[in-house]
Design a protein around this motif. Structure first.
Motif, PDB file in Angstrom:
ATOM      1  N   LEU A 105      -5.174   3.549  -5.835  1.00 29.55           N
ATOM      2  CA  LEU A 105      -5.578   2.162  -5.653  1.00 29.55           C
ATOM      3  C   LEU A 105      -6.397   2.041  -4.373  1.00 29.55           C
ATOM      4  O   LEU A 105      -6.298   2.886  -3.472  1.00 29.55           O
ATOM      5  CB  LEU A 105      -4.348   1.251  -5.553  1.00 29.55           C
ATOM      6  CG  LEU A 105      -3.447   1.211  -6.785  1.00 29.55           C
ATOM      7  CD1 LEU A 105      -2.233   0.344  -6.514  1.00 29.55           C
ATOM      8  CD2 LEU A 105      -4.209   0.712  -8.000  1.00 29.55           C
ATOM      9  N   ASN A 106      -7.194   0.988  -4.294  1.00 28.26           N
ATOM     10  CA  ASN A 106      -7.925   0.751  -3.055  1.00 28.26           C
ATOM     11  C   ASN A 106      -6.932   0.539  -1.913  1.00 28.26           C
ATOM     12  O   ASN A 106      -5.966  -0.207  -2.037  1.00 28.26           O
ATOM     13  CB  ASN A 106      -8.815  -0.489  -3.196  1.00 28.26           C
ATOM     14  CG  ASN A 106      -9.983  -0.254  -4.131  1.00 28.26           C
ATOM     15  OD1 ASN A 106     -10.463   0.863  -4.276  1.00 28.26           O
ATOM     16  ND2 ASN A 106     -10.448  -1.309  -4.780  1.00 28.26           N
ATOM     17  N   TRP A 107      -7.182   1.195  -0.818  1.00 30.25           N
ATOM     18  CA  TRP A 107      -6.285   1.099   0.321  1.00 30.25           C
ATOM     19  C   TRP A 107      -6.376  -0.283   0.961  1.00 30.25           C
ATOM     20  O   TRP A 107      -7.456  -0.862   1.074  1.00 30.25           O
ATOM     21  CB  TRP A 107      -6.610   2.173   1.354  1.00 30.25           C
ATOM     22  CG  TRP A 107      -6.352   3.545   0.836  1.00 30.25           C
ATOM     23  CD1 TRP A 107      -7.232   4.359   0.189  1.00 30.25           C
ATOM     24  CD2 TRP A 107      -5.111   4.260   0.892  1.00 30.25           C
ATOM     25  NE1 TRP A 107      -6.619   5.524  -0.164  1.00 30.25           N
ATOM     26  CE2 TRP A 107      -5.322   5.501   0.256  1.00 30.25           C
ATOM     27  CE3 TRP A 107      -3.855   3.978   1.411  1.00 30.25           C
ATOM     28  CZ2 TRP A 107      -4.313   6.469   0.131  1.00 30.25           C
ATOM     29  CZ3 TRP A 107      -2.855   4.931   1.300  1.00 30.25           C
ATOM     30  CH2 TRP A 107      -3.078   6.151   0.663  1.00 30.25           C
ATOM     31  N   GLY A 108      -5.225  -0.790   1.384  1.00 30.88           N
ATOM     32  CA  GLY A 108      -5.203  -2.044   2.114  1.00 30.88           C
ATOM     33  C   GLY A 108      -5.589  -1.819   3.566  1.00 30.88           C
ATOM     34  O   GLY A 108      -6.008  -0.722   3.954  1.00 30.88           O
ATOM     35  N   GLN A 109      -5.415  -2.868   4.360  1.00 33.10           N
ATOM     36  CA  GLN A 109      -5.765  -2.779   5.775  1.00 33.10           C
ATOM     37  C   GLN A 109      -4.694  -2.072   6.590  1.00 33.10           C
ATOM     38  O   GLN A 109      -4.965  -1.626   7.705  1.00 33.10           O
ATOM     39  CB  GLN A 109      -6.009  -4.176   6.337  1.00 33.10           C
ATOM     40  CG  GLN A 109      -7.259  -4.837   5.789  1.00 33.10           C
ATOM     41  CD  GLN A 109      -7.609  -6.101   6.523  1.00 33.10           C
ATOM     42  OE1 GLN A 109      -6.737  -6.823   6.987  1.00 33.10           O
ATOM     43  NE2 GLN A 109      -8.897  -6.400   6.624  1.00 33.10           N
ATOM     44  N   GLY A 110      -3.518  -1.957   6.026  1.00 36.34           N
ATOM     45  CA  GLY A 110      -2.443  -1.305   6.761  1.00 36.34           C
ATOM     46  C   GLY A 110      -1.804  -2.234   7.780  1.00 36.34           C
ATOM     47  O   GLY A 110      -2.258  -3.361   8.003  1.00 36.34           O
ATOM     48  N   THR A 111      -0.744  -1.737   8.376  1.00 39.86           N
ATOM     49  CA  THR A 111      -0.065  -2.499   9.421  1.00 39.86           C
ATOM     50  C   THR A 111       0.233  -1.552  10.588  1.00 39.86           C
ATOM     51  O   THR A 111       0.711  -0.434  10.383  1.00 39.86           O
ATOM     52  CB  THR A 111       1.217  -3.160   8.873  1.00 39.86           C
ATOM     53  OG1 THR A 111       1.773  -4.031   9.852  1.00 39.86           O
ATOM     54  CG2 THR A 111       2.256  -2.158   8.399  1.00 39.86           C
ATOM     55  N   GLN A 112      -0.081  -2.014  11.786  1.00 44.91           N
ATOM     56  CA  GLN A 112       0.012  -1.158  12.977  1.00 44.91           C
ATOM     57  C   GLN A 112       1.441  -1.119  13.500  1.00 44.91           C
ATOM     58  O   GLN A 112       2.064  -2.169  13.734  1.00 44.91           O
ATOM     59  CB  GLN A 112      -0.909  -1.681  14.080  1.00 44.91           C
ATOM     60  CG  GLN A 112      -0.798  -0.929  15.396  1.00 44.91           C
ATOM     61  CD  GLN A 112      -1.381   0.465  15.335  1.00 44.91           C
ATOM     62  OE1 GLN A 112      -2.502   0.657  14.867  1.00 44.91           O
ATOM     63  NE2 GLN A 112      -0.629   1.452  15.819  1.00 44.91           N
ATOM     64  N   VAL A 113       1.941   0.089  13.679  1.00 43.81           N
ATOM     65  CA  VAL A 113       3.240   0.305  14.323  1.00 43.81           C
ATOM     66  C   VAL A 113       2.985   1.070  15.607  1.00 43.81           C
ATOM     67  O   VAL A 113       2.376   2.147  15.591  1.00 43.81           O
ATOM     68  CB  VAL A 113       4.191   1.103  13.411  1.00 43.81           C
ATOM     69  CG1 VAL A 113       5.461   1.478  14.171  1.00 43.81           C
ATOM     70  CG2 VAL A 113       4.525   0.301  12.161  1.00 43.81           C
ATOM     71  N   THR A 114       3.431   0.493  16.710  1.00 47.47           N
ATOM     72  CA  THR A 114       3.276   1.138  18.002  1.00 47.47           C
ATOM     73  C   THR A 114       4.652   1.241  18.651  1.00 47.47           C
ATOM     74  O   THR A 114       5.347   0.238  18.794  1.00 47.47           O
ATOM     75  CB  THR A 114       2.337   0.354  18.923  1.00 47.47           C
ATOM     76  OG1 THR A 114       1.073   0.198  18.279  1.00 47.47           O
ATOM     77  CG2 THR A 114       2.139   1.084  20.246  1.00 47.47           C
ATOM     78  N   VAL A 115       5.037   2.470  18.993  1.00 47.79           N
ATOM     79  CA  VAL A 115       6.349   2.718  19.590  1.00 47.79           C
ATOM     80  C   VAL A 115       6.138   3.179  21.023  1.00 47.79           C
ATOM     81  O   VAL A 115       5.522   4.219  21.262  1.00 47.79           O
ATOM     82  CB  VAL A 115       7.129   3.760  18.792  1.00 47.79           C
ATOM     83  CG1 VAL A 115       8.548   3.906  19.372  1.00 47.79           C
ATOM     84  CG2 VAL A 115       7.198   3.387  17.314  1.00 47.79           C
TER      85      VAL A 115
END
Length: 117
Positions: A105-115
């Motif tokens: 499927l077309n990739w979404g924008q994603g979600t940023q995880v910063t630890v």
């Protein structure tokens, strides 16, 4: 048209937890349900990698780096896929995406995880 929408990313301290959500917007359940789904991540300068997968029968598998800390789940009625992330480490920092295990499927924008350490 199917659109993958990820959410739930944030800045957290090491040892913290996050729950990511992915909605397959525009997908009918008869297409969503038989698919196996995965969460992927891409850190800066790295290739995208699969971190967790869940089959149509809810069999799960995990990359060694996240085994025992992350849990993938799905809600077929809502066409949602979730990733519960516990005991987060700085090396988990990345943009997280969902897609089928075929990645077709077309990739979404994603979600940023910063630890942070």
């Amino acid at each position: 048209q199917v659109r993958l929408v990820e959410s739930g990313g944030a800045l957290v301290q090491a040892g913290g937890s996050l729950r990511l959500a992915c909605k397959a917007s525009g997908m009918i359940t008869s297409v969503f349900n038989p698919n196996s789904w995965g969460w992927y991540r891409q850190a800066p300068g790295e290739q995208r990698e699969l971190v967790a997968g869940i089959s149509s029968t809810r069999t799960t598998n995990y990359a060694d780096a996240v085994k025992g800390r992350f849990t993938i789940s799905r809600d077929n009625a809502r066409k949602m896929v979730y990733l519960q992330m516990n005991s987060l480490k700085p090396e988990d920092t990345a943009v997280y995406y969902c897609n089928t295990l075929k990645g077709d499927l077309n990739w979404g924008q994603g979600t940023q995880v910063t630890v942070s350490s």
